[in-house]
Structures are given as C-alpha cells and as structure tokens.
Scaffold this active site. Sequence first.
Site, PDB file in Angstrom:
ATOM      1  N   ASN A 183     -21.666 -16.294  23.904  1.00 55.31           N
ATOM      2  CA  ASN A 183     -21.208 -16.385  25.430  1.00 55.31           C
ATOM      3  C   ASN A 183     -22.511 -16.337  26.180  1.00 55.31           C
ATOM      4  O   ASN A 183     -23.186 -15.463  26.541  1.00 55.31           O
ATOM      5  CB  ASN A 183     -20.316 -15.458  25.876  1.00 55.31           C
ATOM      6  CG  ASN A 183     -19.708 -15.481  27.092  1.00 55.31           C
ATOM      7  OD1 ASN A 183     -20.257 -15.710  27.913  1.00 55.31           O
ATOM      8  ND2 ASN A 183     -18.474 -14.974  27.295  1.00 55.31           N
ATOM      9  N   GLU A 184     -22.729 -17.397  27.033  1.00 57.49           N
ATOM     10  CA  GLU A 184     -23.982 -17.771  27.607  1.00 57.49           C
ATOM     11  C   GLU A 184     -23.991 -16.726  29.071  1.00 57.49           C
ATOM     12  O   GLU A 184     -24.907 -16.225  29.410  1.00 57.49           O
ATOM     13  CB  GLU A 184     -24.183 -19.167  28.225  1.00 57.49           C
ATOM     14  CG  GLU A 184     -24.493 -20.045  27.123  1.00 57.49           C
ATOM     15  CD  GLU A 184     -25.576 -20.102  26.357  1.00 57.49           C
ATOM     16  OE1 GLU A 184     -26.549 -19.693  27.144  1.00 57.49           O
ATOM     17  OE2 GLU A 184     -25.872 -20.632  25.148  1.00 57.49           O
ATOM     18  N   GLY A 185     -22.492 -16.816  29.569  1.00 56.50           N
ATOM     19  CA  GLY A 185     -22.473 -15.987  30.771  1.00 56.50           C
ATOM     20  C   GLY A 185     -22.883 -14.461  30.471  1.00 56.50           C
ATOM     21  O   GLY A 185     -23.538 -13.676  30.964  1.00 56.50           O
TER      22      GLY A 185
ATOM     23  N   GLU B 158     -15.279 -13.693  12.503  1.00 61.02           N
ATOM     24  CA  GLU B 158     -13.903 -13.821  12.871  1.00 61.02           C
ATOM     25  C   GLU B 158     -13.704 -12.525  13.623  1.00 61.02           C
ATOM     26  O   GLU B 158     -13.946 -11.269  12.909  1.00 61.02           O
ATOM     27  CB  GLU B 158     -12.880 -13.774  11.663  1.00 61.02           C
ATOM     28  CG  GLU B 158     -11.516 -14.292  11.909  1.00 61.02           C
ATOM     29  CD  GLU B 158     -10.472 -13.959  10.787  1.00 61.02           C
ATOM     30  OE1 GLU B 158      -9.513 -14.002  11.054  1.00 61.02           O
ATOM     31  OE2 GLU B 158     -11.085 -13.925   9.581  1.00 61.02           O
TER      32      GLU B 158
ATOM     33  N   ASP C  71     -18.198  -6.544  22.805  1.00 64.33           N
ATOM     34  CA  ASP C  71     -16.825  -7.101  22.760  1.00 64.33           C
ATOM     35  C   ASP C  71     -16.369  -6.740  24.149  1.00 64.33           C
ATOM     36  O   ASP C  71     -16.129  -5.394  24.543  1.00 64.33           O
ATOM     37  CB  ASP C  71     -15.958  -6.824  21.595  1.00 64.33           C
ATOM     38  CG  ASP C  71     -14.927  -7.803  21.569  1.00 64.33           C
ATOM     39  OD1 ASP C  71     -15.143  -8.677  20.985  1.00 64.33           O
ATOM     40  OD2 ASP C  71     -13.590  -7.095  21.772  1.00 64.33           O
ATOM     41  N   SER C  72     -15.513  -7.541  24.905  1.00 66.28           N
ATOM     42  CA  SER C  72     -15.057  -7.167  26.201  1.00 66.28           C
ATOM     43  C   SER C  72     -13.745  -7.935  26.582  1.00 66.28           C
ATOM     44  O   SER C  72     -13.469  -8.951  25.857  1.00 66.28           O
ATOM     45  CB  SER C  72     -16.176  -7.514  27.068  1.00 66.28           C
ATOM     46  OG  SER C  72     -16.879  -8.726  27.128  1.00 66.28           O
TER      47      SER C  72
ATOM     48  N   GLY D 121     -15.926 -16.430  33.845  1.00 69.67           N
ATOM     49  CA  GLY D 121     -14.527 -16.470  33.103  1.00 69.67           C
ATOM     50  C   GLY D 121     -13.483 -16.055  34.104  1.00 69.67           C
ATOM     51  O   GLY D 121     -13.201 -16.760  35.117  1.00 69.67           O
TER      52      GLY D 121
ATOM     53  N   LYS E 255     -23.130  -6.901  40.508  1.00 69.94           N
ATOM     54  CA  LYS E 255     -22.452  -7.131  39.553  1.00 69.94           C
ATOM     55  C   LYS E 255     -22.604  -5.987  38.332  1.00 69.94           C
ATOM     56  O   LYS E 255     -22.220  -5.472  37.831  1.00 69.94           O
ATOM     57  CB  LYS E 255     -22.055  -8.436  39.038  1.00 69.94           C
ATOM     58  CG  LYS E 255     -20.724  -8.367  37.863  1.00 69.94           C
ATOM     59  CD  LYS E 255     -20.616  -9.689  37.295  1.00 69.94           C
ATOM     60  CE  LYS E 255     -19.512  -9.432  35.843  1.00 69.94           C
ATOM     61  NZ  LYS E 255     -19.314 -10.524  35.254  1.00 69.94           N
TER      62      LYS E 255
ATOM     63  N   HIS F 112     -18.482  -3.250  33.783  1.00 66.35           N
ATOM     64  CA  HIS F 112     -18.042  -2.638  32.514  1.00 66.35           C
ATOM     65  C   HIS F 112     -19.427  -2.798  31.606  1.00 66.35           C
ATOM     66  O   HIS F 112     -19.936  -2.075  30.929  1.00 66.35           O
ATOM     67  CB  HIS F 112     -16.928  -3.509  31.742  1.00 66.35           C
ATOM     68  CG  HIS F 112     -16.965  -4.988  32.133  1.00 66.35           C
ATOM     69  ND1 HIS F 112     -17.425  -5.636  33.072  1.00 66.35           N
ATOM     70  CD2 HIS F 112     -16.675  -5.805  31.040  1.00 66.35           C
ATOM     71  CE1 HIS F 112     -17.362  -6.729  33.036  1.00 66.35           C
ATOM     72  NE2 HIS F 112     -16.940  -7.213  31.910  1.00 66.35           N
TER      73      HIS F 112
END
Length: 203
Positions: A10-12, A41, A71-72, A155, A177, A182
């Site tokens: 995920n680039e973001g 997976e 993981d978020s 997102g 941010k 988180h």
Amino acid sequence: MKRIVFATGNEGKMKEIRMILADLQVSVLSMKEAGLQIDVEENGKSFAENADIKATAIQKLSPGDIVLADDSGLEIDALNGEPGIYSARYMGEDTSYRIKNANLIERLNGVPDEKRTARFVCAISAALPGGKILRSRGTIEGRIGYEERGANGFGYDPIFYLPEYGCSTAELDPETKNKLSHRGKALEAIKEELRPFLEEEKR
Ligand SMILES: O=c1[nH]c(=O)c2ncn([C@@H]3O[C@H](COP(=O)(O)OP(=O)(O)OP(=O)(O)O)[C@@H](O)[C@H]3O)c2[nH]1
Ligand SMILES: [Mg+2]
C-alpha cells in the site's frame, strides 16, 4: 546501513511509514524495493494476527532483515465494527474509495452525530532474524462525517472526522496526521521496542 523491509503493497501507508521512521538510522525499503513481490493471504482473525502473518511470511524470504508489517483498518461502532479487518477488501479490493466512502455514509443515513463514533486501528509486527516478533498497536478516535472532505492521506481519511480539530484526517497536513494517527502511535511504540536490536546489530 541496516535495513528494515516493510511488508506492504500500500503506497499510502508506505509514504507515512517512511516519514515516521525517518529518524531511525536504518534504510527502510518497501517490498518492491527489496525485490520481494508476493501476495500474502491475510486469513487472520484480528489486526494483530494479520500483521504477524505478513511480517513472518516476508521475513522468511529475507532472513537477514528485520521485517515490519502494518495491519490496519476502520471500525465503525454503528456498523458493529465494520469494515474492520476487511477495510481494504470492503466492497472489493478494486472498488474506489469514492464509492466505498459514499456507501458507508449512506449506511449511516439517519445516525446522529454522537452515534457516528469510529476509530482507525493499526497493529504493527516486527519479525526479527531468528524468529522473535515484537508487536505494537495504535488507535485514533473520530466520527464518520456526512461528506468527503480533504485530499491528503488515503482511503477512508476523507470521511474520518476529528471533532476536536474540526476537520477530517484528509484535511490534516501529513506531519500532523502522523503525530495523531493509529499508524504514528503504533510505529513510535515499535521504534522503542526495536532500538536495542538495531543497536546490537551496529556493534
Ligand atoms: O483512510 C485511511 N487512513 C489510514 O490511515 C488507514 N489505515 C488503514 N486504512 C484502511 O485499512 C486498510 C488496511 O488494510 P491492510 O492493513 O490489509 O492494508 P492493505 O491491504 O491496504 O496493504 P498491505 O499492507 O496489506 O499490503 C487500508 O487499505 C484502508 O482501507 C486506512 N484508511
Ligand atoms: Mg492487506
């Protein structure tokens, strides 16, 4: 320089991760930069389990490196915690966030302000050479807004509203941010856990 491989596609996320880890004396590589491109997976039942699965799978492929995984996701209380660990897969991985965000706002139609509470959650796992795993977690509390606002972040940020700041997380500048988020909190905590291992490897 020591390497940390970050097991994300995920680039973001990766953009935020690079900023937050910038003060560590290590080079932080994406999977792509490390020449690792496999799809893991995510069949865990929690953020923490999925972070472990991603970190350990990639660490096996790069056994000399420290491998981190994030993981978020977004938990909306009025939707019993949805989309939760399925945030990336919600409505299909290839569906645009414009559509996902519009759908969530629609599902909250008629839900009053005080019941629109939600949080972003981030679990970080660090898989070390030799099999040890370090873990951290961070959250940020907010509310689901009534329309998309702002163009920063990625997102669900445009609909994640912070009442005390009067804006969405997509309207915050990236530094702010990262201080509040988180991901920022979880990564600051993992940095402290990692410090002794990074020192050890320098000697
Ligand atoms: O607006 C957002 N601001 C954030 O700060 C944020 N953090 C997480 N999320 C959502 O949760 C999913 C993670 O799912 P996830 O941990 O499986 O990651 P992913 O599949 O995107 O990449 P990978 O790291 O697994 O390769 C993401 O895709 C997003 O939908 C966020 N949305
Ligand atoms: Mg994923």
